[in-house]
Design an enzyme around this catalytic site. Structure first.
Site, PDB file in Angstrom:
ATOM      1  N   ASP A 313       3.865   2.423  -7.781  1.00 50.53           N
ATOM      2  CA  ASP A 313       3.304   1.500  -8.747  1.00 50.53           C
ATOM      3  C   ASP A 313       1.781   1.598  -8.645  1.00 50.53           C
ATOM      4  OD1 ASP A 313       3.278  -0.645 -10.636  1.00 50.53           O
ATOM      5  OD2 ASP A 313       2.777  -2.000  -9.001  1.00 50.53           O
ATOM      6  N   THR A 315      -0.827  -0.506  -9.789  1.00 51.05           N
ATOM      7  CA  THR A 315      -1.524  -1.719  -9.366  1.00 51.05           C
ATOM      8  C   THR A 315      -0.951  -2.213  -8.052  1.00 51.05           C
ATOM      9  OG1 THR A 315      -1.831  -2.310 -11.680  1.00 51.05           O
ATOM     10  CG2 THR A 315      -2.222  -4.029 -10.053  1.00 51.05           C
ATOM     11  N   ASP A 596       4.469  -4.216  -6.056  1.00 47.32           N
ATOM     12  CA  ASP A 596       3.982  -5.516  -5.601  1.00 47.32           C
ATOM     13  C   ASP A 596       4.337  -6.642  -6.565  1.00 47.32           C
ATOM     14  OD1 ASP A 596       2.321  -4.823  -7.682  1.00 47.32           O
ATOM     15  OD2 ASP A 596       0.499  -5.598  -6.734  1.00 47.32           O
TER      16      ASP A 596
END
Length: 852
Positions: A313, A315, A596
């Site tokens: 991912d 970010t 996250d």
């Protein structure tokens, strides 16, 4: 409920007390039931009632019934192994039970014409709810009225940019208000809300699949088919050696027959391997904990050793989720004094009461360069509808300087007035900052060259804003009806970008070298994500291939084919992330997934290994097997190395345990076919196994080893174990068959002669165990050689210690028995090396399909 709070005036009265009570009674409140799919009883039952435990426990009970408790010490492994499994899964259950995407706190709602605070669970359907800056949205709702509400939805969508909300738009539970205020009507509560729906899917328990445990379980299942009939045959044959059932029951010899049979059964079960696997996982987890890496499922330590596909991912993994001010690019031929003035204006434009993420980045970046707030005569805050903000400076034409004489880098009057600037008669100077396409479309003239420049910077992953200066007189109603001046002059471009983690490029390079295919999967714009992928050299020298996830096929098989040629995916929805993992599984990839946000939780759960950042949403951390506590991407190579150590070393020592399984099965078969007393006791197996298998295996399993995982764990272990196991079995059987007639021992009627044979057999077992250990520990020209010598010496010394010799029924041979034992040991050594020589030639004669 609290007393009424001061909020903006509204003619909305909200629900009445009776309407609230009615909704609570009908179950339309925001309460969510929390439960996992496995109860404590289920966890205990699953760990206690296993095939392995059943075999060992049955054998232990049989030995205890005979009264020979010393031969039952092997059962201790059940308690340790079961305890490790139960504690691990109870920890996972507690984590899942605490899982909540939503932050439990009080929220402001409007009821009966008053604003009151209520707990999260007491919000009901159709409530009028205030969404205030800094709060997490507790339930899905529709905006009724907004005062510049801006939401961070990254935890839900993966989109790192904040979103301005307008009236009539939907807001989802789990998003966070970063600025502004809004009044919204709740239209989904409790289990029907978006966050609760994701939570429910994330809470489904899923056990990590361990290739190591699968191999061990395969061995156990195979041995079960062998153990049950062999156990029956062993008992029958041992009863026969003492005169049959009638004599055995009358004299009590049945006890010895049962103990002998158990010796064969216990030897066939690699109980130490099961225990060592659990302990090795636990030790690896503790070592990783020292590096701020939390392992929530022990088996996951191994999984990364097998990973060949890592989905990242953007970010929170490659970037830290924050925005950084990069630079101010002046347009045209501007002087350095012009740039200082533009930077001061930029600082003041960003210095709103509640600046968004970009504004905060600008303030931080310019603040480090010495800029501070200047005086602003009038301010137009940023609006998502306008896509721009503005400030007005009052100008003293007589003195030729601005009232907010430039600070922090703009020291003179000339630094406030751009060269080629305005007429002395003008009293105001307006600075505007916003979306380039919006501002340029309102200005006179052709600005295609500037738009091309903007697109170029955007393609490199930058967020681009435009600063425009206007010398025209400010309209009197500018504050009430803000509008752009067509005569404005484009001055500069503001470049901001996501902060890339300093360790990202180095970590990705390590994975490339290790042959792991990395892909970036993000909810952001694919152009932006692709630019960041280039910065961190995701694909090395090759240009990363980016794609918009909205163009992906829905068919999983077709998706799998498309993914083989794609490195970067943008605009990915949560369900698509999960589908991507499923598609990679179709191609037999072992997939790890980092994330996250809540939008990552489903994909993390579907992946073979889910890795969450320490700053991740609670739901994401709860479903992940590994959590990088300090959110450092650079810890992943440590996790991979630890997993490789576990796999490579456990493969090495698994051969030790399987050798015991092979020779125990072979000896048991020989005993049954030739109807001789079993040549050793269970305690002999315990003693020899502890010194030549158990303790050295534990040390070897913790040794450094970074060998990449190679498929075929079970096949290699079996190929290693067969020569040593066959050699050991033949050596013991030859001693049991030939020594009694040579030495004149009556092993059927004389307990002393049987004890002598069993002591000799135990010594042969020990010698062969040392040979196998030396083979496993190679090369021996290091500490490994010292390890083998130490345990060989420990075994010999133990026989001279009275308590040890008595407890384990070890008798030192003397006289003619010593000579016979030495000859048997020489014969065993010859058999061992012959088997090692012959095994490769036999393997070449076996068709390849039987070896895979």
């Amino acid at each position: 409920m609290s007393a009424s709070l001061s909020m903006p005036q509204t003619d909305q009265s909200g629900l009445s007390a009776a309407e609230v009570a009615s909704r609570v009674e009908s179950g339309q409140s925001n309460k969510v039931k929390t439960s996992t799919s496995r109860s404590v009883l289920d966890i205990v039952r699953a760990n206690v009632f296993t095939l392995f435990n059943g075999i060992i426990l049955t054998a232990m009970v049989l030995v205890l019934i005979t009264g020979s408790w010393r031969d039952a010490v092997f059962g201790f492994v059940i308690i340790v192994n079961t305890g490790i499994g139960i504690v691990t899964e109870l920890k996972a259950k507690r984590t899942l039970d605490r899982l909540s995407i939503l932050v439990a706190s009080d929220f402001l709602v409007r009821r009966d014409g008053r604003d009151v605070e209520v707990p999260h669970d007491e919000i009901v359907l159709d409530d009028l709810m205030w969404i205030r800056s800094g709060e997490q949205v507790p339930a899905d709702a529709e905006i009724i009225r907004t005062w510049g509400l801006e939401l961070d939805e990254s935890m839900l969508t993966g989109e790192s940019r904040t979103v301005r909300k307008s009236e009539g738009e939907q807001v989802y539970s789990g998003s966070t208000a970063v600025s502004g205020l809004a009044l919204a009507r709740v239209n989904a509560v409790g289990e029907h809300s978006y966050a609760a729906t994701l939570t429910a899917q994330a809470k489904v328990y899923k056990k990590t699949v361990s290739d190591l445990n699968k191999g061990i379980n395969t061995i156990l299942k195979f041995m079960t088919f062998l153990v049950v009939p062999l156990c029956v045959l062993l008992v029958w044959s041992q009863i026969g050696t003492v005169g049959g059932w009638q004599t055995a029951l009358a004299t009590g010899e049945w006890r010895q027959a049962v103990v002998s049979a158990v010796a064969g059964v216990v030897g066939m079960i690699p109980e130490g391997l099961v225990l060592l696997t659990s302990l090795n996982f636990a030790v690896a987890a503790m070592r990783l904990a020292y590096k701020n890496t939390l392992v929530q499922e022990l088996e996951s330590v191994e999984t990364l050793a097998r990973v060949d596909c890592l989905n990242l991912d953007k970010t929170g993994t490659i970037t830290d989720g924050g925005i950084a001010f990069s630079e101010l690019v002046m347009l045209g031929d501007r002087a350095e004094t012009d740039k200082r003035a533009a930077m001061q204006a930029l600082y003041d434009l960003a210095n709103e009461q509640n600046p968004n993420g970009t504004g905060q980045a600008v303030l931080a970046g310019l603040g480090e360069r010495g800029y501070t707030a200047g005086e602003v005569a009038e301010r137009i805050p940023f609006s998502s509808e306008r896509k721009w903000s503005a400030i007005v400076r009052s100008f003293d034409s007589a003195s030729g300087s601005a009232q907010d004489d430039a600070r922090g880098g703009a020291a003179s009057a000339s630094s406030v007035i751009l060269s080629g600037g305005r007429s002395p008669e003008s009293k105001d100077l307006t600075w505007t900052m916003g979306a380039p396409e919006v501002l340029l479309s309102a200005l006179d003239g052709d600005h295609g060259d500037i738009l091309a420049q903007v697109n170029g910077y955007a393609d490199d992953g930058n967020r681009v804003l435009l600063i425009v200066r206007s010398d025209s007189a400010v309209p009197a109603d500018f504050g009430e009806d803000p509008r752009l001046d067509p005569a404005g002059v484009p001055v500069a471009l503001v470049l901001c970008s996501e902060r890339v983690r300093p360790d990202a490029a180095e970590t990705l390079a390590w994975f490339r070298e290790q042959g792991v295919r990395c892909r970036v999967i993000s909810g952001d714009n694919p152009v932006t994500v692709g630019a960041i992928a280039r910065k961190v050299r995701l694909t090395g020298e090759r240009e990363p291939v980016a794609m918009d996830a909205r163009e992906l096929p829905s068919d999983t098989a077709e998706l799998a084919r498309v993914l083989e040629n794609v490195d970067v995916l943008g605009r990915v929805l949560p369900d698509q992330k999960k589908a991507i993992v499923e598609a990679l599984h179709l191609q037999n990839h072992v997939v790890a997934m980092t994330g996250d946000g809540v939008n990552d939780s489903l994909a993390l759960k579907e992946a073979d290994l889910g890795i969450a950042m320490g700053n991740a949403a609670p739901a994401t951390k709860a479903v992940a097997q590994v959590v990088l506590v300090d959110s450092k991407f650079s810890h992943l190579p440590d996790v991979v190395a630890r997993g490789r150590q576990v796999m490579a070393n456990m493969e090495r020592v698994a051969g030790l345990f399987l050798v015991k399984t092979v020779y125990s099965a072979l000896i048991s078969l020989g005993v049954v076919l030739t109807a001789i007393p079993y040549p050793y006791l269970p305690r002999h197996v315990t003693y020899v196994g502890a010194l030549t298998i158990g303790m050295p295996a534990f040390i070897l399993a913790l040794a450094p080893n970074t060998r990449r995982y190679i498929p075929g764990f079970l096949k290699r272990v079996v190929h290693f174990a067969l020569p040593g196991g066959v050699a050991t079995g033949l050596s013991v059987l030859c001693a049991a068959w030939f020594l009694p007639p040579i030495m004149g021992w009556d092993i059927v009627n004389s307990d002393a002669d049987l004890a002598a044979l069993r002591s000799t057999s135990a010594i042969i077992l020990f010698l062969m165990g040392v040979f196998v250990l030396a083979r496993v520990a190679q090369p021996l020209n290091s500490w490994r050689g010292i390890l083998v010598a130490f345990f060989a010496a420990a075994g010999v010394i133990g026989m001279f210690i009275p308590f040890v010799a008595s407890f384990f029924a070890l008798h030192l041979p003397t006289g003619s028995t010593l000579v016979a034992t030495l000859l048997a040991m020489v014969g065993a050594a010859i058999i061992f090396f012959l088997c090692l020589f012959v095994a490769p030639h036999v393997a070449r004669l076996v068709p390849r399909q039987y070896l895979t």
